[in-house]
Scaffold this active site. Sequence first.
Site, short mmCIF file in Angstrom:
data_model
loop_
_atom_site.label_atom_id
_atom_site.label_comp_id
_atom_site.label_asym_id
_atom_site.label_seq_id
_atom_site.Cartn_x
_atom_site.Cartn_y
_atom_site.Cartn_z
N GLU A 52 0.87 -1.19 0.00
CA GLU A 52 0.00 0.00 0.00
C GLU A 52 0.90 1.23 0.00
O GLU A 52 1.76 1.38 0.87
CB GLU A 52 -0.88 -0.02 1.24
CG GLU A 52 -1.92 1.06 1.31
CD GLU A 52 -2.76 0.96 2.57
OE1 GLU A 52 -3.18 2.04 3.06
OE2 GLU A 52 -2.96 -0.16 3.08
N ASP A 63 -5.34 9.23 10.08
CA ASP A 63 -4.02 8.74 10.46
C ASP A 63 -3.53 9.34 11.76
O ASP A 63 -3.82 10.49 12.10
CB ASP A 63 -3.01 9.04 9.34
CG ASP A 63 -3.32 8.24 8.10
OD1 ASP A 63 -3.43 7.02 8.22
OD2 ASP A 63 -3.44 8.84 7.01
N TYR A 178 -11.17 -3.32 3.38
CA TYR A 178 -10.22 -2.91 4.41
C TYR A 178 -10.99 -2.76 5.73
O TYR A 178 -11.82 -1.87 5.87
CB TYR A 178 -9.56 -1.60 4.01
CG TYR A 178 -8.38 -1.18 4.86
CD1 TYR A 178 -8.46 -1.06 6.24
CD2 TYR A 178 -7.16 -0.87 4.27
CE1 TYR A 178 -7.38 -0.68 7.00
CE2 TYR A 178 -6.07 -0.48 5.02
CZ TYR A 178 -6.19 -0.38 6.39
OH TYR A 178 -5.12 0.01 7.15
#
Length: 276
Positions: A52, A63, A178
């Site tokens: 990725e 994040d 995911y």
Amino acid sequence: MRRTSRIADAFAALRARGQLGIIPYLTIGYPQRESTLELVPALVRGGACAVELGIPFSDPLADGVTIQRASHVALANGVTVRFCLETAARLREQGVDVPLVFMGYFNPLLQYGLERFVHACVEVGVDGVIVPDLPPNESDELHALCRAAGRDLIFMVAPTSTDRHLREVAARASGFVYCVSLTGVTGARERLPDDLPAFLQRVRAVTALPLALGFGISRPEHVSQARGLVDAVVVGSALLDRLAGEPPEGQAAAAESFIAWLRQGADAVAPVGEGS
């Protein structure tokens, strides 16, 4: 345009071997502008089934500190969407043949031009795209472009996802789903949530696609815990933290040994201390 999905082929190969895949995450242009060209082949040598590649963005809301810092450094190194595409092309020229998946926020892709971006992904050999801030019910344009180009648009689901959201993802996703392991942002954790199996069962109930588990994966024990629950794990912050402590000349070897260490959790019952 590829007639078959490189991502689908990789997961089929994992299933045939009875293996759990490891998908490392790198921010393109971190730690140094050209680092990705050495790090990706090293990760593949260590046992990565796919890689990725993060497109740096100034406001990566999903994040944690580690990837925020990596994005800041990459942007300071002059990394752009075009540079990310050029990097992917150079990786393919070097002979990297595992699936490459871009992870990028929507605004930079929109500014670059969605159609232009997807066509470029085809040209440089990028197999899929993850856009964490693009919900499925707002993804019509990008979804149609990816489908027409034979690229996989990969969506994220979390323990807080409603049944409706899971069904929307199942209706649109390709490649894999995911699965975010926890409520919160990316970052290494000491242990994975106790309710993880129940969450993953909810996702399995609505899709036959492979599942990849990310957020918080940092040790072989975590990888071992995921065996039998998902098809692959995604490892980002722990890898970037490891690279941050290495001089440039030692980063590729550190990346390779880190993935090989994590693979102990995928291949063995009782992984032991990290090799170097």
